[in-house]
Design a protein around this motif. Structure first.
Motif, PDB file in Angstrom:
ATOM      1  N   PRO A   1       0.801  -1.234   0.000  1.00 31.60           N
ATOM      2  CA  PRO A   1       0.000   0.000   0.000  1.00 31.60           C
ATOM      3  C   PRO A   1       0.835   1.287   0.000  1.00 31.60           C
ATOM      4  CG  PRO A   1      -0.962  -1.605   1.489  1.00 31.60           C
ATOM      5  CD  PRO A   1       0.349  -2.191   1.046  1.00 31.60           C
ATOM      6  N   ASP A   2       1.949   1.284   0.761  1.00 27.52           N
ATOM      7  CA  ASP A   2       2.778   2.489   0.779  1.00 27.52           C
ATOM      8  C   ASP A   2       3.457   2.709  -0.560  1.00 27.52           C
ATOM      9  OD1 ASP A   2       4.296   0.189   1.206  1.00 27.52           O
ATOM     10  OD2 ASP A   2       5.823   1.234   2.371  1.00 27.52           O
ATOM     11  N   ALA A   3       3.824   1.629  -1.247  1.00 26.64           N
ATOM     12  CA  ALA A   3       4.420   1.763  -2.573  1.00 26.64           C
ATOM     13  C   ALA A   3       3.389   2.245  -3.578  1.00 26.64           C
ATOM     14  CB  ALA A   3       5.011   0.424  -3.014  1.00 26.64           C
ATOM     15  N   ALA A   4       2.130   1.797  -3.407  1.00 26.08           N
ATOM     16  CA  ALA A   4       1.061   2.219  -4.324  1.00 26.08           C
ATOM     17  C   ALA A   4       0.863   3.730  -4.281  1.00 26.08           C
ATOM     18  CB  ALA A   4      -0.235   1.493  -3.970  1.00 26.08           C
ATOM     19  N   VAL A   5       0.978   4.325  -3.093  1.00 21.99           N
ATOM     20  CA  VAL A   5       0.833   5.778  -2.958  1.00 21.99           C
ATOM     21  C   VAL A   5       1.875   6.497  -3.794  1.00 21.99           C
ATOM     22  CG1 VAL A   5       1.010   7.720  -1.354  1.00 21.99           C
ATOM     23  CG2 VAL A   5      -0.223   5.639  -0.676  1.00 21.99           C
ATOM     24  N   GLU A   6       3.116   6.006  -3.761  1.00 17.72           N
ATOM     25  CA  GLU A   6       4.188   6.661  -4.521  1.00 17.72           C
ATOM     26  C   GLU A   6       4.029   6.425  -6.020  1.00 17.72           C
ATOM     27  OE1 GLU A   6       6.042   8.699  -2.841  1.00 17.72           O
ATOM     28  OE2 GLU A   6       4.929   8.006  -1.087  1.00 17.72           O
ATOM     29  N   LEU A   7       3.552   5.245  -6.398  1.00 16.65           N
ATOM     30  CA  LEU A   7       3.359   4.974  -7.822  1.00 16.65           C
ATOM     31  C   LEU A   7       2.229   5.816  -8.402  1.00 16.65           C
ATOM     32  CD1 LEU A   7       3.855   1.086  -7.995  1.00 16.65           C
ATOM     33  CD2 LEU A   7       5.414   2.881  -8.764  1.00 16.65           C
ATOM     34  N   GLN A   8       1.262   6.194  -7.566  1.00 13.85           N
ATOM     35  CA  GLN A   8       0.203   7.081  -8.036  1.00 13.85           C
ATOM     36  C   GLN A   8       0.782   8.440  -8.453  1.00 13.85           C
ATOM     37  OE1 GLN A   8      -2.975   6.753  -8.777  1.00 13.85           O
ATOM     38  NE2 GLN A   8      -3.059   4.571  -8.208  1.00 13.85           N
TER      39      GLN A   8
ATOM     40  N   ILE B   1       2.078  12.128 -13.119  1.00 16.22           N
ATOM     41  CA  ILE B   1       3.023  12.805 -14.027  1.00 16.22           C
ATOM     42  C   ILE B   1       2.814  12.321 -15.464  1.00 16.22           C
ATOM     43  CG2 ILE B   1       5.464  13.088 -14.611  1.00 16.22           C
ATOM     44  CD1 ILE B   1       6.056  12.965 -11.599  1.00 16.22           C
ATOM     45  N   LEU B   2       2.638  11.017 -15.619  1.00 14.64           N
ATOM     46  CA  LEU B   2       2.410  10.463 -16.958  1.00 14.64           C
ATOM     47  C   LEU B   2       1.125  11.003 -17.573  1.00 14.64           C
ATOM     48  CD1 LEU B   2       3.526   6.773 -16.264  1.00 14.64           C
ATOM     49  CD2 LEU B   2       4.646   8.379 -17.821  1.00 14.64           C
ATOM     50  N   LYS B   3       0.126  11.257 -16.745  1.00  6.46           N
ATOM     51  CA  LYS B   3      -1.122  11.813 -17.252  1.00  6.46           C
ATOM     52  C   LYS B   3      -0.962  13.290 -17.612  1.00  6.46           C
ATOM     53  CE  LYS B   3      -4.334   8.623 -14.958  1.00  6.46           C
ATOM     54  NZ  LYS B   3      -5.440   8.484 -13.986  1.00  6.46           N
ATOM     55  N   GLU B   4      -0.163  14.008 -16.842  1.00  5.57           N
ATOM     56  CA  GLU B   4       0.048  15.427 -17.121  1.00  5.57           C
ATOM     57  C   GLU B   4       0.879  15.638 -18.379  1.00  5.57           C
ATOM     58  OE1 GLU B   4       1.693  17.227 -13.665  1.00  5.57           O
ATOM     59  OE2 GLU B   4      -0.114  16.968 -12.445  1.00  5.57           O
ATOM     60  N   TYR B   5       1.718  14.662 -18.696  1.00  6.39           N
ATOM     61  CA  TYR B   5       2.579  14.737 -19.885  1.00  6.39           C
ATOM     62  C   TYR B   5       2.275  13.525 -20.773  1.00  6.39           C
ATOM     63  CZ  TYR B   5       5.102  18.298 -17.262  1.00  6.39           C
ATOM     64  OH  TYR B   5       5.417  19.429 -16.557  1.00  6.39           O
ATOM     65  N   PRO B   6       1.230  13.597 -21.578  1.00  6.86           N
ATOM     66  CA  PRO B   6       0.749  12.427 -22.339  1.00  6.86           C
ATOM     67  C   PRO B   6       1.749  11.897 -23.363  1.00  6.86           C
ATOM     68  CG  PRO B   6      -0.402  14.428 -23.011  1.00  6.86           C
ATOM     69  CD  PRO B   6       0.356  14.766 -21.787  1.00  6.86           C
ATOM     70  N   GLY B   7       2.771  12.672 -23.722  1.00  4.98           N
ATOM     71  CA  GLY B   7       3.780  12.174 -24.664  1.00  4.98           C
ATOM     72  C   GLY B   7       4.977  11.566 -23.985  1.00  4.98           C
TER      73      GLY B   7
ATOM     74  N   ILE C   1       1.240   0.331 -12.901  1.00  2.37           N
ATOM     75  CA  ILE C   1       1.102   1.615 -13.591  1.00  2.37           C
ATOM     76  C   ILE C   1       0.126   1.491 -14.762  1.00  2.37           C
ATOM     77  CG2 ILE C   1       2.335   3.337 -14.968  1.00  2.37           C
ATOM     78  CD1 ILE C   1       4.799   2.793 -13.219  1.00  2.37           C
ATOM     79  N   ILE C   2       0.215   0.389 -15.488  1.00  2.29           N
ATOM     80  CA  ILE C   2      -0.657   0.199 -16.651  1.00  2.29           C
ATOM     81  C   ILE C   2      -2.091  -0.051 -16.224  1.00  2.29           C
ATOM     82  CG2 ILE C   2      -1.162  -1.345 -18.584  1.00  2.29           C
ATOM     83  CD1 ILE C   2       1.891  -1.774 -18.846  1.00  2.29           C
ATOM     84  N   GLU C   3      -2.284  -0.974 -15.271  1.00  2.00           N
ATOM     85  CA  GLU C   3      -3.638  -1.381 -14.917  1.00  2.00           C
ATOM     86  C   GLU C   3      -4.328  -0.381 -13.991  1.00  2.00           C
ATOM     87  OE1 GLU C   3      -3.396  -5.315 -13.361  1.00  2.00           O
ATOM     88  OE2 GLU C   3      -2.862  -6.226 -15.308  1.00  2.00           O
TER      89      GLU C   3
END
Length: 630
Positions: free
Chosen positions: A530-537, A542-548, A581-583
């Protein structure tokens, strides 16, 4: 002397007396105290105390008698005896006055302890008292203060007001030829109004105000209206040669107005305003710049403390409507008085109900915020009757800082403009690296550019000689980044702000892992905690803010354990990270690559067989999110 005009009324409980001589003396002192003959009552109280008599009433009356004549050091001594010997009989008001007396002798910590006891004994309305760590929200600017040469040694001079090209002030000096009347409160003569000439900053030629304004009783604290046709001032309840008292036989203060006709420079017979009463005091008149509002001090019903500031609408010398209390933003449980409204509409006043340097301090109401003027306008003594000409930043105040507590003097002052330095640091919002050659500009509230330039290699740009107290807008921009703006109210202290610009794209090779906390896995496990999931979010965002943006995920272990096993473990963890990250993030699989590197890319010397600490091994157990392109 000013306490005669600030301390308006108070109630004292009488006790039954025994027949012994000390208590008869105490009764005699109480009668003088109730008549406000504080100097006479002090002598009797002190004699009784020296003979060994002690009681909560005696110590409390001694504290009060010194407090109301501004001898705070003596007041603190007797309040201290009261609190030490009769803690169960101390009233909240005595705790409050003790706290104020302690501030005047710079015992600030003990003062706050007494305020806490005061609060514990009261309910409601006092939550804001002594906020901001002692009210130290200072007005920007520095002052130079100088005592006027017209002050008369041994007498009280105070309350300077603008009077055309002159000043008008109150004084106990006696310039008459008849016998001088002495006030029982402090054994000084009664106050009259005087004028003095002002030329080239020098004040000279003191003359008693002519006409029927001055009487055998107190006159002080006057204000002249804008066209010079009306004079509002404070006087004892005395008019038409009649001296009036309240139901409890106390003479109160009233505000009077005198008109000057066109054919004479002298003032006419004064008349009292309808806001006055025989049962409470009304004093310290002040006018708004447009002359439509009269401000004053009063202990009338409906206040928050011993005296409050009030206002009422005015048309000429006609009162419109009922007075309004200025409320708890301004008023306190203490003594609030001596209002003055500047040409800019700022309300200056004095109060001993706020944490200041001691005694009465000068404060200003500016945009619903109370600020103290600080030293040297304020001191550990009483400072009051502040007036300022904002066109040249000169003015006057009154204080007993240099004399016996009963001897007030008038001081002139010059307010120096406050200028400070504003340093702006520009950083990349994603990488947090400083940005050189960023354009920075500062604008005023009218959107005019006051200064601009480029940041240094340290990402900094400094604006020198920025006027204090105003609101400015700092705008920062750089090619490839968003433009950001931030407002700041500059204080007299040097200001430093940091602004983050959002990049249009993230530099290839940058490791997004520096923006998050380390990704941890349970021992010999590869599932996402769970703590790792918070950081991966955060990575997902960032990936959503920079779609390329495309990244390469790299997973590493330390050297402990079998090399092949570590390689396989890091690969499983890498796959779990990418899958999450993908799912969970809905990120396209073609934007993410990666693999496990086991212990093949250690960051230090902690390879197989080398003794290392847990902290050293931890440096090698890491996840990387390397930017490939945008």
């Amino acid at each position: 002397m000013k306490h005669i005009l600030l301390f308006l009324t108070f109630a004292l409980a009488l006790i039954s007396f025994d027949v012994n001589a000390q208590e008869r003396e105490l009764e005699r002192a109480n009668k003088k105290f109730d008549q406000y003959a504080f100097v006479d009552s002090q002598k009797i109280y002190l004699k009784v105390a020296e003979e060994g008599y002690a009681s909560a009433e005696l110590f409390g009356k001694l504290g009060d008698s010194f407090y109301y004549n501004a001898d705070y050091a003596e007041a603190a001594q007797w309040y201290g005896k009261l609190v030490e010997a009769y803690a169960d009989q101390v009233t909240p008001e005595q705790y409050f006055r003790y706290a104020q007396s302690l501030r005047a002798i710079e015992r600030y910590d003990t003062s706050l302890e007494m305020i806490a006891l005061y609060k514990a004994g009261t309910s409601g309305g006092d939550e804001q008292i002594y906020e901001n760590g002692g009210g130290q929200n200072y007005v920007a600017g520095t002052y130079s203060v100088e005592k006027l040469g017209i002050n008369k040694t041994g007498y009280s001079d105070f309350g300077a007001a603008y009077y055309g090209e002159q000043i008008l002030f109150a004084s106990t000096r006696d310039t008459g030829v008849f016998s001088t009347r002495i006030h029982l409160w402090n054994k000084q003569p009664f106050l009259d109004l005087y004028t003095a000439d002002v030329q080239s900053g020098k004040v000279t030629n003191v003359q008693k105000l002519t006409g029927p304004v001055n009487t055998p009783y107190h006159e002080s604290n006057a204000v002249l209206n804008a066209d010079g046709t009306r004079l509002y001032f404070t006087r004892n309840n005395y008019s038409k040669e009649q001296f009036k008292t309240s139901k409890n036989n106390t003479n109160k203060l009233k505000i009077y107005v005198s008109a000057r006709n066109d054919s004479s420079s002298e003032w006419g017979e004064a008349k009292e305003l309808p806001i006055n009463s025989d049962e409470f005091s009304t004093s310290h008149p002040a006018l708004s710049p447009d002359g439509k509002t009269l401000y004053f001090a009063s202990d009338r019903p409906g206040g928050y403390g011993e005296s409050d500031l009030w206002s009422v609408s005015l048309e000429g010398d006609t009162i419109l409507g009922e007075p309004s209390n200025l409320g708890p933003t301004v008023n306190t449980p203490g003594r609030d008085g001596f209002p003055y409204v500047s040409q800019l509409g700022l309300l200056y006043f004095s109060s001993d109900g706020r944490a200041g340097l001691g005694g009465l301090d000068v404060f200003v109401l500016n945009e619903n915020k109370i600020q103290t003027l600080g030293s040297p306008i304020n001191s550990t003594s009483d400072d009051f009757a502040f007036v300022i000409n904002e066109s040249d930043n000169t003015g006057y105040l009154s204080s007993n800082r240099a004399n016996d507590p009963l001897d007030d003097d008038i001081y002139s002052f010059l307010k120096q403009p406050c200028e400070t330095m504003l340093t702006v640091t520009i950083i990349d919002d994603v990488t947090k690296k400083v940005l050189s050659q960023a354009q920075v500009e500062i604008r005023n509230e009218q959107n005019e550019i006051l200064n601009s330039g480029l940041t240094s290699g340290m990402g900094e740009y400094s604006f020198n000689q920025i006027p204090c107290g105003d609101v400015y807008f700092v705008r920062a921009s750089k090619e490839g980044y968003s433009t950001e703006e931030q407002s700041i109210e500059v204080s007299e202290d040097e200001e430093e702000i940091t602004m983050a610009l959002i990049p249009e794209k993230i530099e290839a090779g940058f490791d997004l892992a520096v923006l998050i906390e380390p990704i941890y896995f349970d021992f010999d496990k590869s599932n996402i905690r769970p703590d790792a999931a918070v950081e991966l979010q955060k990575i997902i965002q960032i990936l959503k803010e920079y779609p390329g943006l495309r990244i390469d995920v790299r997973s590493h272990t330390d050297s402990r354990g079998d090399d092949d096993y570590n390689m396989a473990l890091s690969q499983r963890r890498n796959e779990s990270t990418i899958q999450y990250i993908i799912e969970e993030g809905g990120i396209s699989a073609d934007r993410i690559s990666g693999r496990g590197y086991g212990e093949s890319q250690l960051l230090n010397e902690c390879s197989n067989g080398v003794a290392c600490s847990e902290e050293q091994h931890q440096l090698n157990r890491r996840s990387q999110f390397i930017v490939l392109d945008n």
